[in-house]
Design an enzyme around this catalytic site. Structure first.
Site, PDB file in Angstrom:
ATOM      1  CD  GLU A  59      -2.987  -1.196   2.197  1.00 27.67           C
ATOM      2  OE1 GLU A  59      -4.063  -1.648   1.715  1.00 27.67           O
ATOM      3  OE2 GLU A  59      -2.705  -0.863   3.270  1.00 27.67           O
ATOM      4  CB  CYS A  86       3.042   7.334   3.586  1.00 23.31           C
ATOM      5  SG  CYS A  86       3.512   6.165   4.610  1.00 23.31           S
ATOM      6  CB  CYS A 102       7.325  -5.266   8.668  1.00 26.23           C
ATOM      7  SG  CYS A 102       8.804  -4.709   9.836  1.00 26.23           S
ATOM      8  CB  CYS A 108       6.277  -3.098  16.397  1.00 25.90           C
ATOM      9  SG  CYS A 108       8.088  -2.843  15.848  1.00 25.90           S
ATOM     10  CB  CYS A 129       2.899  -2.213  13.753  1.00 22.28           C
ATOM     11  SG  CYS A 129       3.154  -1.934  11.923  1.00 22.28           S
ATOM     12  CB  SER A 168      10.277   6.080   9.310  1.00 20.94           C
ATOM     13  OG  SER A 168       9.677   5.517  10.690  1.00 20.94           O
ATOM     14  CG  LEU A 226      12.811   6.165  21.578  1.00 25.27           C
ATOM     15  CD1 LEU A 226      14.079   5.372  21.370  1.00 25.27           C
ATOM     16  CD2 LEU A 226      12.982   7.525  22.059  1.00 25.27           C
ATOM     17  CG  HIS A 227       7.309   3.504  19.134  1.00 24.81           C
ATOM     18  ND1 HIS A 227       6.639   4.524  18.697  1.00 24.81           N
ATOM     19  CD2 HIS A 227       7.263   2.603  18.015  1.00 24.81           C
ATOM     20  CE1 HIS A 227       6.515   4.323  17.345  1.00 24.81           C
ATOM     21  NE2 HIS A 227       6.743   3.217  16.990  1.00 24.81           N
ATOM     22  CG  ASN A 253      -3.785   5.884  13.667  1.00 29.44           C
ATOM     23  OD1 ASN A 253      -4.627   6.444  14.112  1.00 29.44           O
ATOM     24  ND2 ASN A 253      -2.693   6.011  13.236  1.00 29.44           N
ATOM     25  CB  CYS A 308       0.859   5.963  11.570  1.00 24.97           C
ATOM     26  SG  CYS A 308       1.264   7.554  11.006  1.00 24.97           S
TER      27      CYS A 308
END
Ligand code: SAH
Ligand code: SF4
Length: 361
Positions: free
Chosen positions: A94, A107, A114, A118, A121, A194, A217-218, A293, A336
């Site tokens: 996407e 974006c 991935c 995480c 996500c 990123s 970082l989170h 999100n 995001c």
């Protein structure tokens, strides 16, 4: 596309020049071809009229020009557009366009899925299938450009599906074309990579490029970050921040952007904010707070806007520029962390394996 034939898209100028020299041609042919592709959106060799017929013929034996195919397009109420592009084998990636006052941000995705896992996500939940080629990354920009009619893309961020630094080679090639005057001519500050924190690849990126760096970082302590961004178990915060400051210095960047997703009751307390401020105060750093999100099956919740504001105030008082990112395009799952695409044959790559080096020579 025939795998033995090279896709002309995504080849940076230097490599293109070498290709023409190998063919017994002058290097300036590379400029001509890039002007057709990126300046004029001409994707047929036969229409490149300043190349001789014989050269066009020879080129067509060696290269193809293949753009990604659009599977679907969705338009959000706020002007955000999401394209779903075919990625072979029934898969899809996407790409999202975000119009803003005075700029337009695209974006782009860098991988099919991935592997970084995480837990907050949607892409991470899909698992990993493969790296995208530079042509498939640049292809996303060309497709969006064509669909948008005029050149409305002023910024490109590698914040779609995938961990760009796990696909370093293709990402650097694509970035080179984005900042090249013969490519898209974007300023290096308007191209942002990123990363979840692949330390060796950040060092390598500093040698190969000087685009803007954003780091997810989170969490401001290793215990929590190990959980939220599992790559932290291999490259903990102190190591990651050191390499960030090195990157800023090596590339003469004003600052590194730190992304921090606000997860209710997980990483959003004032204590967390103070920890974060301690890490980043008086450093070349700015912070983007991202409201979480949600997506189907998510285990987290968004922090309230009051909590986000309080968190932000702690950082601002510590002198750190802190922006709360607006949620855009969430009615079409384009915000995001919501990009899921279609990922098959999920390859689970346990932490500790060396897959990240495959694309990083
Ligand atoms: N893999 C890269 C880039 C893609 S993600 C990275 O992680 O940096 C772009 C940003 O969105 C990252 O900061 C990522 O952590 C964040 N993100 C992921 N899932 C999210 C979610 N559900 N809500 C808000 N932000 C999210
Ligand atoms: Fe991958 Fe980034 Fe999602 Fe983590 S946040 S799983 S690194 S895309």
């Amino acid at each position: 596309m025939d795998n033995s034939t090279v896709n002309l898209l995504g080849i940076p100028q230097g490599d293109l020049e070498r290709m023409f020299v190998d063919m017994g041609e002058k290097p300036f042919r590379a400029r001509q071809v890039m002007q057709w592709l990126y300046g004029r959106s001409v994707f047929e060799l036969d229409h490149m009229t300043n190349l001789s017929v014989a050269l066009r013929q020879e080129l067509s034996d060696r290269v193809q020009i293949v753009l990604p195919e659009i599977q679907a397009r969705e338009d959000a109420a706020d002007g955000v557009i999401k394209w779903r592009l075919r990625a072979g084998g029934g898969q899809a990636i996407e790409t999202v366009f975000i119009p803003e006052e005075g700029r337009g941000t695209l974006c782009v995705s860098s991988q099919v899925g991935c592997a970084m896992d995480c837990p907050f996500c949607a892409t991470g939940r899909q698992g990993f299938n493969r790296n995208l080629a530079a042509a498939e990354i640049i292809g996303q920009v060309l497709i969006a450009n064509r669909e948008l009619g005029t050149r409305r893309i002023s910024n490109v961020v590698f914040m779609g599906m995938g961990e760009p630094l796990a696909n370093l080679r293709a990402v650097v090639q694509a970035s080179d074309i984005l900042v090249d005057d013969l490519g898209f001519g974007l300023s290096r500050r308007r191209v942002t990579v990123s990363t979840s924190g692949l330390v060796p690849q950040i060092k390598r990126l500093a040698e190969l490029s000087n685009v803007a760096l954003a780091v997810s970082l989170h969490a401001a302590n290793d215990e929590l970050r190990n959980e939220l961004v599992p790559i932290n178990r291999r490259h903990p915060i102190a190591e990651l921040l050191d390499v960030c400051w090195e990157y800023a210095e090596a590339t003469r960047s004003k600052e590194i952007t730190f992304e921090y997703v606000m997860l209710a009751g997980v990483n959003d307390s004032e204590t967390h904010a103070r920890q974060l401020a301690k890490l980043l105060a008086r450093r070349p750093a700015k912070i983007n707070l991202i409201p979480f999100n949600t997506f189907p099956g998510a285990d987290y919740q968004r922090s309230s806007s009051e909590t986000v504001d309080r968190f932000r105030q702690v950082l601002v008082r510590a002198g750190i520029i802190t922006i709360t990112r607006k949620t855009r395009g969430d009615d079409i799952s384009a915000a995001c962390g919501q990009l899921a695409g279609l990922v098959n044959n999920r390859v689970r790559v346990p932490l500790g394996t060396k897959m990240h080096h495959s694309g990083a020579q």
